[in-house]
Enzyme design. Structure first.
Site, mmCIF file in Angstrom:
data_model
loop_
_atom_site.group_PDB
_atom_site.id
_atom_site.type_symbol
_atom_site.label_atom_id
_atom_site.label_comp_id
_atom_site.label_asym_id
_atom_site.label_seq_id
_atom_site.Cartn_x
_atom_site.Cartn_y
_atom_site.Cartn_z
ATOM 1 N N VAL A 70 0.807 -1.231 0.000
ATOM 2 C CA VAL A 70 0.000 0.000 0.000
ATOM 3 C C VAL A 70 0.842 1.284 0.000
ATOM 4 C CG1 VAL A 70 -2.166 -0.949 0.878
ATOM 5 C CG2 VAL A 70 -0.384 -0.244 2.500
ATOM 6 N N ASN A 96 -4.940 0.066 8.185
ATOM 7 C CA ASN A 96 -4.286 -0.443 9.406
ATOM 8 C C ASN A 96 -2.771 -0.525 9.295
ATOM 9 O OD1 ASN A 96 -4.045 -2.285 11.931
ATOM 10 N ND2 ASN A 96 -3.231 -3.568 10.286
ATOM 11 N N SER A 148 -1.857 6.112 16.660
ATOM 12 C CA SER A 148 -1.302 5.560 17.903
ATOM 13 C C SER A 148 -1.284 6.673 18.938
ATOM 14 C CB SER A 148 0.135 5.074 17.666
ATOM 15 O OG SER A 148 0.779 4.824 18.903
ATOM 16 N N TYR A 160 8.206 7.228 14.163
ATOM 17 C CA TYR A 160 6.898 6.609 14.429
ATOM 18 C C TYR A 160 5.923 7.642 14.990
ATOM 19 C CZ TYR A 160 3.517 3.112 16.131
ATOM 20 O OH TYR A 160 2.379 2.376 16.357
ATOM 21 N N ALA A 161 6.373 8.397 15.990
ATOM 22 C CA ALA A 161 5.499 9.402 16.604
ATOM 23 C C ALA A 161 5.072 10.448 15.576
ATOM 24 C CB ALA A 161 6.216 10.068 17.777
ATOM 25 N N ALA A 162 6.010 10.874 14.745
ATOM 26 C CA ALA A 162 5.696 11.896 13.737
ATOM 27 C C ALA A 162 4.716 11.356 12.701
ATOM 28 C CB ALA A 162 6.980 12.374 13.063
ATOM 29 N N LYS A 164 2.539 8.934 13.095
ATOM 30 C CA LYS A 164 1.224 8.702 13.677
ATOM 31 C C LYS A 164 0.484 10.022 13.953
ATOM 32 C CE LYS A 164 1.091 4.235 13.558
ATOM 33 N NZ LYS A 164 0.148 3.568 12.633
#
Ligand SMILES: NC(=O)c1ccc[n+]([C@@H]2O[C@H](COP(=O)([O-])OP(=O)(O)OC[C@H]3O[C@@H](n4cnc5c(N)ncnc54)[C@H](O)[C@@H]3O)[C@@H](O)[C@H]2O)c1
Length: 253
Positions: A70, A96, A148, A160-162, A164
């Site tokens: 994707v 997802n 998240s 990851y934080a950015a 999400k």
């Protein structure tokens, strides 16, 4: 089961699980099917999607596996075309797919940043863009993007934080643009659920994650999936642009 999604067609990306057990995508695909939807289980590793399909079919519900990456436009277009050809349209897209990156700012390489952004954020843009014409032909629909709690508060895993947090911004802009077409767009921000994605953290960390919440109980893919059922169903017909936090109260501390 209550048939809350009876007659609907759903696409779930990342519908497999990376290891033994139950991931968020797998649990969601299973619940969508048990609630009456026909589910296209999409994964870039088709055998993982097929495992989910086998679980669904063993219960007598409807699902097909589809191989797609994707992060690629052509694959997103093909996945939507497959669902339309098979079942005549699409009503629900559950974005997802996501991967974790566990590095802090100074340890995060440019390649890692680009890869996480592509898988966790760009994939949702591409899949959503691909599905909108099909949803419009149905007179509307529901798009759900898995973010998240890492995207809601200061968190040491930079890319990851950015990514999400980007998902939450993406959901808001899409909700405003697509609302007049009857398309609702919402996010789910899971907390520290125990899934194959994090099982390498080990039992000690598992216990610390459980104890870090007010409820003090462990969350699973099912907890995230029930939120997705609500956002996919007509029960949430007046809900768009929102982020449903499913975290045993972790973010209230
Ligand atoms: N487990 C947690 O604690 C937690 C917390 C917050 C959010 N999340 C989010 O939940 C989602 C992951 O859920 P899961 O449990 O289903 O994970 P998972 O890794 O078990 O399953 C995801 C599936 O996505 C597939 N995939 C990966 N990249 C792909 C791509 N480019 N195209 C198509 N398929 C691809 C993988 O093959 C895998 O089968 C992610 O978005 C993650 O960030 C998890």
């Amino acid at each position: 089961m209550a048939h809350r999604l009876k007659g609907k067609v759903a696409i779930v990306t990342g519908a497999g699980s990376r290891g033994p057990g139950l991931g968020n995508g797998k649990a969601t695909a299973i619940l969508f099917a048990r609630e009456g939807a026909s589910v296209l289980c999409v994964d870039h590793m088709k055998e993982r999607a097929q495992e989910t399909v086998d679980v669904i079919r063993a219960d007598g519900w409807s699902a097909e596996a589809f191989a797609a990456d994707v992060t690629r436009v052509a694959d997103c277009d093909a996945m939507v075309a497959d669902a339309v050809a098979r079942w005549g349209g699409v009503d629900i897209l559950h974005n997802n797919v996501g991967i974790e990156s566990r590095h802090a700012l100074l340890e995060t390489t440019e390649e890692e940043w680009d890869h996480v952004m592509a898988v966790d954020a760009k994939s949702m843009f591409l899949a959503t863009k691909a599905v909108v014409p099909a949803l419009e032909r149905r007179g509307g629909g529901s798009v759900i993007c898995v973010s998240s709690i890492a995207g809601l508060r200061g968190y040491g895993r930079t890319a990851y934080a950015a990514a999400k947090a980007a998902v939450i911004g993406f959901v808001k802009t899409c909700a405003v643009q697509l609302g007049p077409k009857g398309i609702r767009v919402n996010a789910i921000a899971p907390g520290m659920v125990w899934t194959p994605m994090v099982s390498d953290l080990g039992e000690e960390m598992r216990e610390r994650r459980r104890r870090a919440t007010p409820l003090g109980t462990e969350g699973t893919g099912w907890d995230v999936a029930w939120g997705a059922v609500y956002l996919a169903s007509d029960e949430s017909r007046w809900v768009t642009g929102q982020t449903l936090i499913i975290d045993a109260g972790a973010t209230t501390r």
